[in-house]
Design an enzyme around this catalytic site. Structure first.
Site, PDB file in Angstrom:
ATOM      1  N   LYS A 196     -39.390  80.789 -45.422  1.00  0.00           N
ATOM      2  CA  LYS A 196     -40.103  79.758 -44.646  1.00  0.00           C
ATOM      3  C   LYS A 196     -40.477  80.268 -43.254  1.00  0.00           C
ATOM      4  CE  LYS A 196     -36.779  76.667 -44.887  1.00  0.00           C
ATOM      5  NZ  LYS A 196     -35.762  77.318 -45.737  1.00  0.00           N
ATOM      6  N   ARG A 220     -35.871  67.274 -43.508  1.00  0.00           N
ATOM      7  CA  ARG A 220     -34.953  67.910 -44.445  1.00  0.00           C
ATOM      8  C   ARG A 220     -34.258  66.883 -45.332  1.00  0.00           C
ATOM      9  NH1 ARG A 220     -33.299  73.121 -41.681  1.00  0.00           N
ATOM     10  NH2 ARG A 220     -31.178  73.567 -42.318  1.00  0.00           N
ATOM     11  N   ARG A 256     -30.724  90.286 -44.069  1.00  0.00           N
ATOM     12  CA  ARG A 256     -31.640  89.702 -43.090  1.00  0.00           C
ATOM     13  C   ARG A 256     -31.099  89.887 -41.672  1.00  0.00           C
ATOM     14  NH1 ARG A 256     -33.366  83.340 -43.164  1.00  0.00           N
ATOM     15  NH2 ARG A 256     -31.338  82.776 -42.377  1.00  0.00           N
ATOM     16  N   ARG A 316     -27.427  86.287 -38.437  1.00  0.00           N
ATOM     17  CA  ARG A 316     -27.052  84.900 -38.145  1.00  0.00           C
ATOM     18  C   ARG A 316     -25.632  84.614 -38.589  1.00  0.00           C
ATOM     19  NH1 ARG A 316     -31.554  80.578 -39.827  1.00  0.00           N
ATOM     20  NH2 ARG A 316     -29.663  79.496 -40.430  1.00  0.00           N
ATOM     21  N   ARG A 351     -25.232  75.799 -48.012  1.00  0.00           N
ATOM     22  CA  ARG A 351     -26.593  75.402 -47.607  1.00  0.00           C
ATOM     23  C   ARG A 351     -27.470  75.161 -48.840  1.00  0.00           C
ATOM     24  NH1 ARG A 351     -27.118  80.315 -44.091  1.00  0.00           N
ATOM     25  NH2 ARG A 351     -29.313  79.889 -43.765  1.00  0.00           N
TER      26      ARG A 351
HETATM   27  P1  AMP Z   1     -31.724  76.371 -40.014  1.00  0.00           P
HETATM   28  O1  AMP Z   1     -31.947  77.478 -39.049  1.00  0.00           O
HETATM   29  O2  AMP Z   1     -32.992  75.677 -40.400  1.00  0.00           O
HETATM   30  O3  AMP Z   1     -30.909  76.775 -41.206  1.00  0.00           O
HETATM   31  O4  AMP Z   1     -30.840  75.246 -39.230  1.00  0.00           O
HETATM   32  C1  AMP Z   1     -29.587  75.553 -38.665  1.00  0.00           C
HETATM   33  C2  AMP Z   1     -28.814  74.269 -38.436  1.00  0.00           C
HETATM   34  O5  AMP Z   1     -29.541  73.410 -37.535  1.00  0.00           O
HETATM   35  C3  AMP Z   1     -28.561  73.427 -39.667  1.00  0.00           C
HETATM   36  O6  AMP Z   1     -27.427  73.859 -40.385  1.00  0.00           O
HETATM   37  C4  AMP Z   1     -28.360  72.029 -39.070  1.00  0.00           C
HETATM   38  O7  AMP Z   1     -27.081  71.885 -38.492  1.00  0.00           O
HETATM   39  C5  AMP Z   1     -29.383  72.039 -37.942  1.00  0.00           C
HETATM   40  N1  AMP Z   1     -30.702  71.523 -38.389  1.00  0.00           N
HETATM   41  C6  AMP Z   1     -31.892  72.195 -38.439  1.00  0.00           C
HETATM   42  N2  AMP Z   1     -32.880  71.406 -38.884  1.00  0.00           N
HETATM   43  C7  AMP Z   1     -32.329  70.207 -39.147  1.00  0.00           C
HETATM   44  C8  AMP Z   1     -32.823  68.967 -39.652  1.00  0.00           C
HETATM   45  N3  AMP Z   1     -34.106  68.789 -40.000  1.00  0.00           N
HETATM   46  N4  AMP Z   1     -31.936  67.939 -39.784  1.00  0.00           N
HETATM   47  C9  AMP Z   1     -30.655  68.068 -39.445  1.00  0.00           C
HETATM   48  N5  AMP Z   1     -30.109  69.214 -38.970  1.00  0.00           N
HETATM   49  C10 AMP Z   1     -30.930  70.273 -38.819  1.00  0.00           C
END
Ligand code: AMP
Length: 226
Positions: A13, A88, A127, A160, A171
């Site tokens: 993404k 999400r 990654r 990360r 996840r």
């Molecule tokens: P990501 O980098 O997209 O995997 O997001 C990392 C973390 O940010 C996630 O595990 C959530 O804790 C938070 N997060 C990101 N986007 C959202 C969302 N749309 N709704 C809720 N939490 C989010």
């Protein structure tokens, strides 16, 4: 156009969000990157989100909706935006649709990047991304010129914290239980294009272009007068 990117972790993404943004001029907004920045700089949003992120769970929908309402009100997002990581959940999608409707706008297309769990785990294990601009590299398929430095901005490259086999599985589970119903919500509204992630970045990029420029996307763009 307002483009929503969805797909399990490791589906690409971020990479394709940046490519769409560079090609079409719509800013790429990664909710995860912006939340990590907010936590690092100690803003009000960062303080609210920190404990959830540290626990590896989603930040509550109300906090996310407040954040996106403020964000989409900014002039730089008036022409279009690529939303990566938001919405999400079904309540986030409903909240987004509501606030867009109030502004006479609409989600144009939801691109769902399709990848199986084993392939994603293999990808995420190799990654690394830039701590400054978020650019994503892969040590096997798209390595940086210099192992510690970002080619795009010179920032430091890092792995990360949540790219471990255990958190990747969690996840994935979260994606299935909370985000797949959101995809279904948009599918019923005729907005979804499933993008196969087979092949190289350019193969996937071509499918993205077809999905955004195909006949089903015309109405959405027309409504936004772009
Ligand atoms: P990501 O980098 O997209 O995997 O997001 C990392 C973390 O940010 C996630 O595990 C959530 O804790 C938070 N997060 C990101 N986007 C959202 C969302 N749309 N709704 C809720 N939490 C989010």
């Amino acid at each position: 156009m307002i483009v929503v990117l969805a797909g399990p972790p490791g589906a690409g993404k971020g990479t394709h969000g940046r490519r769409i943004s560079a090609k079409r001029g719509w800013p790429h907004v990664s909710s995860g990157d912006l939340l990590r920045e907010a936590v690092d700089s100690g803003t009000e949003l960062g303080k609210q989100a920190e404990e959830y992120m540290a626990a590896g769970v989603l930040v509550p929908d109300e906090i996310m909706l407040e954040w996106v309402e403020e964000l989409l009100g900014r002039p730089e997002y008036a022409q279009g935006v690529v939303l990566d990581g938001f919405p999400r959940t079904v309540p986030q999608a409903m909240g987004l649709d509501d606030l867009l409707k109030r502004r006479g706008r609409d989600v144009g297309r939801v691109l769902v990047f399709d990848i199986d769990q084993d392939a994603a785990i293999r990808r995420l294990a190799t990654r690394i991304s830039c701590s400054k601009c978020g650019f994503v590299y892969n040590l096997t398929s798209n390595p940086p010129d210099d192992i510690g430095t970002c080619r795009a901005c010179g920032g430091e490259l890092e792995t990360r914290d949540d790219d471990t086999a255990e958190t990747i599985r969690a996840r994935f589970d979260e994606y299935r239980t909370l985000t797949e119903p959101m995809v279904e919500y948009y599918r019923k509204r005729g907005k979804v294009s499933i993008i196969s992630t087979e092949g190289g970045i350019d193969d996937v990029g071509r499918r993205v272009t077809e999905a955004l420029d195909g006949p089903r996307a015309v109405g959405a763009r027309g409504r936004e007068k772009e």
